[in-house]
Design a protein around this motif. Structure first.
Motif, PDB file in Angstrom:
ATOM      1  N   ASN A   1      23.924  -5.847  -7.600  1.00 24.09           N
ATOM      2  CA  ASN A   1      24.330  -7.236  -7.735  1.00 24.09           C
ATOM      3  C   ASN A   1      25.331  -7.581  -6.642  1.00 24.09           C
ATOM      4  N   ALA A   2      25.054  -8.681  -5.924  1.00 14.75           N
ATOM      5  CA  ALA A   2      25.980  -9.144  -4.900  1.00 14.75           C
ATOM      6  C   ALA A   2      27.156  -9.830  -5.576  1.00 14.75           C
ATOM      7  N   PRO A   3      28.371  -9.642  -5.059  1.00 11.57           N
ATOM      8  CA  PRO A   3      29.523 -10.295  -5.688  1.00 11.57           C
ATOM      9  C   PRO A   3      29.416 -11.816  -5.557  1.00 11.57           C
ATOM     10  N   ALA A   4      29.757 -12.490  -6.625  1.00  7.63           N
ATOM     11  CA  ALA A   4      29.697 -13.945  -6.622  1.00  7.63           C
ATOM     12  C   ALA A   4      30.921 -14.505  -5.908  1.00  7.63           C
ATOM     13  N   GLY A   5      30.745 -15.629  -5.237  1.00  7.34           N
ATOM     14  CA  GLY A   5      31.866 -16.269  -4.563  1.00  7.34           C
ATOM     15  C   GLY A   5      31.377 -17.058  -3.359  1.00  7.34           C
ATOM     16  N   PRO A   6      32.212 -17.920  -2.840  1.00 11.75           N
ATOM     17  CA  PRO A   6      31.794 -18.732  -1.700  1.00 11.75           C
ATOM     18  C   PRO A   6      31.736 -17.898  -0.417  1.00 11.75           C
ATOM     19  N   ALA A   7      30.948 -18.372   0.514  1.00 10.55           N
ATOM     20  CA  ALA A   7      30.834 -17.697   1.805  1.00 10.55           C
ATOM     21  C   ALA A   7      32.103 -17.939   2.618  1.00 10.55           C
ATOM     22  N   GLY A   8      32.395 -17.037   3.520  1.00  3.73           N
ATOM     23  CA  GLY A   8      33.584 -17.164   4.354  1.00  3.73           C
ATOM     24  C   GLY A   8      33.378 -18.203   5.451  1.00  3.73           C
ATOM     25  N   PRO A   9      34.391 -18.469   6.247  1.00  5.93           N
ATOM     26  CA  PRO A   9      34.273 -19.463   7.307  1.00  5.93           C
ATOM     27  C   PRO A   9      33.343 -18.968   8.423  1.00  5.93           C
ATOM     28  N   ALA A  10      32.771 -19.921   9.149  1.00  9.62           N
ATOM     29  CA  ALA A  10      31.862 -19.591  10.246  1.00  9.62           C
ATOM     30  C   ALA A  10      32.640 -18.957  11.394  1.00  9.62           C
TER      31      ALA A  10
END
Length: 79
Positions: free
Chosen positions: A27-36
């Motif tokens: 399972n991939a950890p849930a959360g927003p993606a980091g900055p570009a």
């Protein structure tokens, strides 16, 4: 001979189906993606290739004396 072959096939089938491996699920950890990340540098301009020279034009062929067209009749239907 026939029975031993049949028994061997059945035994191989049971042995292979007994090795039913369960797939591993990560399972991939849930959360927003980091900055570009930062934009990369632009590449260099390519070099123009050389143009080939056109070859000499060949002579025109001679026309034939006559043209024969053979038309075959349709095949007879089978009865």
């Amino acid at each position: 001979m026939n029975r031993s072959l049949l028994i061997s096939a059945l035994l191989a089938t049971f042995v292979l189906t007994a090795c039913d491996n369960k797939p591993t699920v990560i399972n991939a950890p849930a959360g927003p993606a980091g900055p570009a990340g930062a934009k990369g540098a632009t590449g260099n301009e390519g070099v123009q290739g050389s143009q080939g020279k056109a070859g000499a034009k060949g002579e025109t062929g001679t026309s034939g004396e006559s043209t024969t067209v053979i038309v075959t009749p349709p095949a007879e239907p089978t009865k």
